[in-house]
Design an enzyme around this catalytic site. Structure first.
Site, PDB file in Angstrom:
ATOM      1  N   ARG A  50       0.835  -1.207   0.000  1.00 53.76           N
ATOM      2  CA  ARG A  50       0.000   0.000   0.000  1.00 53.76           C
ATOM      3  C   ARG A  50       0.868   1.255   0.000  1.00 53.76           C
ATOM      4  O   ARG A  50       1.770   1.395   0.826  1.00 53.76           O
ATOM      5  CB  ARG A  50      -0.917   0.005   1.217  1.00 53.76           C
ATOM      6  CG  ARG A  50      -1.991  -1.083   1.175  1.00 53.76           C
ATOM      7  CD  ARG A  50      -2.860  -1.062   2.422  1.00 53.76           C
ATOM      8  NE  ARG A  50      -2.153  -1.560   3.580  1.00 53.76           N
ATOM      9  CZ  ARG A  50      -1.816  -0.824   4.637  1.00 53.76           C
ATOM     10  NH1 ARG A  50      -2.101   0.471   4.656  1.00 53.76           N
ATOM     11  NH2 ARG A  50      -1.169  -1.364   5.656  1.00 53.76           N
ATOM     12  N   GLY A 149      13.838 -19.865  11.858  1.00 55.43           N
ATOM     13  CA  GLY A 149      14.402 -20.033  13.191  1.00 55.43           C
ATOM     14  C   GLY A 149      13.479 -19.459  14.240  1.00 55.43           C
ATOM     15  O   GLY A 149      12.402 -18.943  13.926  1.00 55.43           O
ATOM     16  N   ALA A 153       9.464 -11.392  15.769  1.00 52.81           N
ATOM     17  CA  ALA A 153       9.838 -10.134  15.113  1.00 52.81           C
ATOM     18  C   ALA A 153      10.080  -9.002  16.099  1.00 52.81           C
ATOM     19  O   ALA A 153      11.026  -8.212  15.941  1.00 52.81           O
ATOM     20  CB  ALA A 153       8.742  -9.741  14.111  1.00 52.81           C
ATOM     21  N   LYS A 204       5.651 -26.145  12.778  1.00 51.57           N
ATOM     22  CA  LYS A 204       5.628 -25.787  14.201  1.00 51.57           C
ATOM     23  C   LYS A 204       4.482 -24.820  14.492  1.00 51.57           C
ATOM     24  O   LYS A 204       4.002 -24.732  15.638  1.00 51.57           O
ATOM     25  CB  LYS A 204       6.978 -25.211  14.639  1.00 51.57           C
ATOM     26  CG  LYS A 204       7.472 -24.009  13.844  1.00 51.57           C
ATOM     27  CD  LYS A 204       6.899 -22.700  14.315  1.00 51.57           C
ATOM     28  CE  LYS A 204       7.252 -21.603  13.333  1.00 51.57           C
ATOM     29  NZ  LYS A 204       6.661 -20.298  13.690  1.00 51.57           N
ATOM     30  N   SER A 267       3.880 -14.830  20.327  1.00 49.23           N
ATOM     31  CA  SER A 267       3.602 -15.741  19.214  1.00 49.23           C
ATOM     32  C   SER A 267       2.155 -15.601  18.753  1.00 49.23           C
ATOM     33  O   SER A 267       1.210 -15.851  19.510  1.00 49.23           O
ATOM     34  CB  SER A 267       3.873 -17.184  19.641  1.00 49.23           C
ATOM     35  OG  SER A 267       3.294 -18.093  18.733  1.00 49.23           O
ATOM     36  N   VAL A 291      -1.112 -11.782  10.186  1.00 52.64           N
ATOM     37  CA  VAL A 291      -1.583 -13.074   9.692  1.00 52.64           C
ATOM     38  C   VAL A 291      -1.137 -14.209  10.610  1.00 52.64           C
ATOM     39  O   VAL A 291       0.012 -14.247  11.051  1.00 52.64           O
ATOM     40  CB  VAL A 291      -1.065 -13.316   8.256  1.00 52.64           C
ATOM     41  CG1 VAL A 291      -1.429 -14.720   7.777  1.00 52.64           C
ATOM     42  CG2 VAL A 291      -1.656 -12.273   7.312  1.00 52.64           C
ATOM     43  N   GLU A 293      -0.271 -17.719  10.303  1.00 51.62           N
ATOM     44  CA  GLU A 293       0.026 -18.679   9.238  1.00 51.62           C
ATOM     45  C   GLU A 293      -0.448 -20.094   9.565  1.00 51.62           C
ATOM     46  O   GLU A 293      -0.792 -20.866   8.677  1.00 51.62           O
ATOM     47  CB  GLU A 293       1.529 -18.700   8.938  1.00 51.62           C
ATOM     48  CG  GLU A 293       2.022 -17.533   8.100  1.00 51.62           C
ATOM     49  CD  GLU A 293       1.566 -17.592   6.650  1.00 51.62           C
ATOM     50  OE1 GLU A 293       0.932 -18.582   6.243  1.00 51.62           O
ATOM     51  OE2 GLU A 293       1.854 -16.628   5.924  1.00 51.62           O
TER      52      GLU A 293
END
Length: 343
Positions: A50, A149, A153, A204, A267, A291, A293
């Site tokens: 965007r 890994g 973030a 995972k 998480s 998101v 995943e």
């Protein structure tokens, strides 16, 4: 978030001369990777889909939408112009949601090489596809690497100590990725096991969804430890059957990522599992800005299980809770009542 500590004179002299890179996707993870490389003086073009998002980052010198407070170094260049981002990039890091991957790549110029930082899987035409396979299919580019890994973030963007692994069949590309992202707070290892690194990072997330359900139901630490252990075994068994090396799943992209994702309050997948058993709907999760995943990966794995008869009991239990509205305690009883067998 604090600015990164400047490199010492000796560290700066030790940095390899690097050309620019592009990061496709200005979410939390893409931005964190852009911060890592640009803090070393490497020009990084952070592409946002965007235009208004790119303009806000240019003006504020931070990604207030996904990582507020992480101030951009001077070498980080937000842009909505894909031509600008990719024109001189030695490689492009792909950090867009898996569900938007094909559409996004089809609308962009090709890069010289790609590094997948997407931890997901797709299912199409009776095939389970890893993200690097989709990238190659859409772009036709064969120089590919993956990066995975235990990398939350928000912590990476704060330059807290972390490690990752990059995998490629092209050793030179793996070493290039290692050089770009390795620094005082981020250690990158290399391997050639692309299949293992990708599957570890994707699967995972499904176990982390289940771990969040255990947390949400208040089932205790014993239950969570057992779930994670048996979940890892499920990942290993499935991954080896797909051609991965078992040892890879004992490393950063398997066990390491599973520990972080199944336990941390940061998480998204663990938190989503907890929200689901507390009454949040799938529709709500799918409309969140960040998101999850795991909800797409478990759907792809379920489709693969139906097509091939793969033995994925925890994955199937998570699928039934997420997509069929099954009672999570009923699914737990189903798992606990499976036929007794040796470990």
């Amino acid at each position: 978030m604090p600015n990164p500590a400047p490199l010492t004179e000796l560290e700066a002299q030790a940095q390899p001369s690097q050309g620019p890179i592009a990061v496709l996707g200005a979410g939390a993870w893409g931005t964190a990777l852009a911060l890592l490389a640009s803090s070393k003086g490497i020009p990084v073009y952070l592409w946002a889909r965007r235009a208004e998002h790119a303009e806000a980052m240019q003006e504020e010198r931070q990604n207030r939408e996904y990582l507020p407070g992480a101030i951009f170094p001077e070498h980080l260049h937000p842009t909505a112009d894909a031509e600008e981002a990719l024109a001189k990039a030695q490689f492009a890091v792909v950090a867009v949601p898996s569900r938007a991957l094909r559409e996004t790549l089809r609308g962009l110029p090709k890069a010289l090489a790609y590094v997948s930082a997407v931890k997901g899987l797709l299912f199409a035409e009776n095939h389970l596809l890893r993200i690097s396979q989709v990238i190659q299919e859409v772009t036709g580019v064969g120089r590919l690497a993956v990066l995975s890994g235990p990398n939350l973030a928000e912590e990476v963007a704060r330059f807290l100590p972390a490690a990752a692994v990059t995998a490629s069949h092209d050793p030179a590309l793996a070493q290039q990725v290692q050089q770009v992202f390795s620094g005082p707070s981020f250690r990158v290892y290399t391997t050639h096991d692309v299949v293992g690194v990708e599957l570890g990072g994707a699967l995972k997330n499904v176990i982390a969804l289940a771990a969040g359900m255990v947390d949400g139901l208040g089932l205790g630490d014993n239950a969570k430890a057992a779930l994670i252990t048996r979940g890892l075994r499920e990942i290993v068994r499935f991954g080896v059957a797909q051609g991965a090396q078992e040892a890879t799943f004992m490393g950063l992209s398997g066990l390491g990522d599973l520990i972080a994702t199944a336990h941390s309050p940061l998480s998204r997948n663990r938190s989503a599992g907890e929200q689901l058993v507390k009454g949040r709907t799938l529709a709500h999760l799918e409309t969140q800005k960040s998101v999850v995943e795991g909800i797409y990966t478990v759907k792809a794995l379920h489709a693969w299980d139906q097509a091939t008869g793969a033995d994925l009991p925890i994955t199937e239990a998570v699928y039934r809770v997420v997509y069929l509205g099954a009672d999570p305690l009923g699914e737990l009883s189903r798992l606990m009542g499976r036929e007794a067998k040796p470990e």
